[in-house]
Design an enzyme around this catalytic site. Structure first.
Site, PDB file in Angstrom:
ATOM      1  N   HIS A 191       0.828  -1.211   0.000  1.00 19.46           N
ATOM      2  CA  HIS A 191       0.000   0.000   0.000  1.00 19.46           C
ATOM      3  C   HIS A 191       0.864   1.264   0.000  1.00 19.46           C
ATOM      4  CE1 HIS A 191      -3.911  -2.104   1.545  1.00 19.46           C
ATOM      5  NE2 HIS A 191      -3.610  -2.403   0.300  1.00 19.46           N
ATOM      6  N   CYS A 226       9.565  22.228 -10.111  1.00 18.08           N
ATOM      7  CA  CYS A 226       8.447  22.788 -10.886  1.00 18.08           C
ATOM      8  C   CYS A 226       7.342  23.365 -10.009  1.00 18.08           C
ATOM      9  CB  CYS A 226       7.889  21.731 -11.831  1.00 18.08           C
ATOM     10  SG  CYS A 226       6.946  20.441 -11.004  1.00 18.08           S
ATOM     11  N   SER A 247      -4.142  -8.430  10.389  1.00 17.56           N
ATOM     12  CA  SER A 247      -4.949  -8.039   9.229  1.00 17.56           C
ATOM     13  C   SER A 247      -6.265  -8.797   9.275  1.00 17.56           C
ATOM     14  CB  SER A 247      -4.233  -8.365   7.916  1.00 17.56           C
ATOM     15  OG  SER A 247      -5.113  -8.099   6.827  1.00 17.56           O
ATOM     16  N   SER A 248      -7.340  -8.061   9.066  1.00 14.31           N
ATOM     17  CA  SER A 248      -8.653  -8.713   9.026  1.00 14.31           C
ATOM     18  C   SER A 248      -8.988  -9.208   7.622  1.00 14.31           C
ATOM     19  CB  SER A 248      -9.747  -7.745   9.511  1.00 14.31           C
ATOM     20  OG  SER A 248      -9.536  -7.425  10.868  1.00 14.31           O
TER      21      SER A 248
HETATM   22 ZN   LIG Z   1       8.087  18.653 -10.156  1.00  9.81          ZN
END
Ligand SMILES: [Zn+2]
Length: 265
Positions: free
Chosen positions: A134, A170, A208-209
């Site tokens: 994840h 950026c 974990s379920s």
């Molecule tokens: Zn960037």
């Protein structure tokens, strides 16, 4: 007196026998895989946002702010929500369950840890082969130029003042490399997790379920090849019925007992 009897009957009758049985299965396996979820980090103070009663998530519904489309339209809401979690995560320490898995890995019993968590606590406990299906909170990627950055460089102003991280090149927003709802899992990591389960002869599910697909389906890959299954989780899971050994108990209590039985103190 009668009430006491009812409560006692819910406690497994022979927990020591189950610990020994789990230890025997781990000793006998050649390619052990652990699959961990939010429950392994709750003893470290990181609440599971899926379970009700956690005051941490009152302001926003995580399913609304932490989706990819919500991030695109309202990144400020996502960062506001994430900040509370981030503040908890940076202060959290690994608990005995994390250390027990690290010991089992160091002893060659567990080969791979697949985790649904983004908190990095397995690595901090000493685990080496950790597949974060994840994603991770440790890096950020620019939504404009896709350059990746170490989260540490942006953490302090964000945690202290809520300043949203922006790309030095950026000036676009940097998105944490955690997988949001609606977002694809990281392909290479996912393929490795899939392969590890297909080659596995033992799966240890801890905290974990098994409710979030597609990760919840991974143990089935191993079971179809005849792998053994150990589950340590407070809640029931859809695979409880397939488990060789099942503990509806605290991972921070059970995992250290299992690892000590397998490899000693
Ligand atoms: Zn960037």
């Amino acid at each position: 007196m009668e009430k006491k009897t009812v409560v006692m009957s819910r406690i497994p009758q022979e927990p020591d026998r189950d610990i020994r049985r789990a230890a025997e299965l781990l000793k006998a396996c050649k390619h052990g895989v652990a699959l961990t979820g939010a429950g392994i980090s709750t003893p470290s103070g990181i609440p599971d946002f899926r379970s009700s009663g956690s005051g941490l998530w009152k302001r926003y519904d995580p399913f609304e702010v932490a989706s990819l489309s919500a991030f695109r339209y309202h990144p400020e809401r996502f960062f506001d929500w994430m900040r509370t979690l981030a503040q908890v995560v940076v202060q959290a320490e690994p608990n005995p369950a994390h250390y027990a898995l690290a010991k089992l890995e160091a002893a060659g019993i567990i080969q791979v840890i697949i985790t649904q968590n983004i908190d990095g606590l397995h690595q901090r406990a000493g685990s080496r082969c950790v597949l974060e299906v994840h994603g991770t909170f440790n890096t950020l990627t620019c939504i404009g130029c896709y350059r990746q950055f170490d989260a540490n460089n942006f953490l302090q102003p964000y945690l202290a003042y809520g300043i949203i991280p922006r790309c030095p090149g950026c000036n676009q927003i940097l998105k944490p490399d955690v997988i949001l709802f609606e977002e694809q899992l990281p392909l290479q990591t996912w393929l490795k997790a899939h392969e590890a389960c297909q080659n596995s002869d033992l799966i240890l599910v801890a905290g974990s379920s098994l409710e979030v697909m597609p990760v919840a389906g991974l143990p089935m890959q191993a079971l179809q090849n005849g792998a053994k299954l150990i589950i340590v989780n407070h809640m029931t899971t859809y695979l409880d019925i397939r488990a060789d050994v099942l503990f509806h108990q605290d991972v921070a209590d059970i995992l250290p007992r299992i690892s000590t039985t397998v490899i000693g103190g």
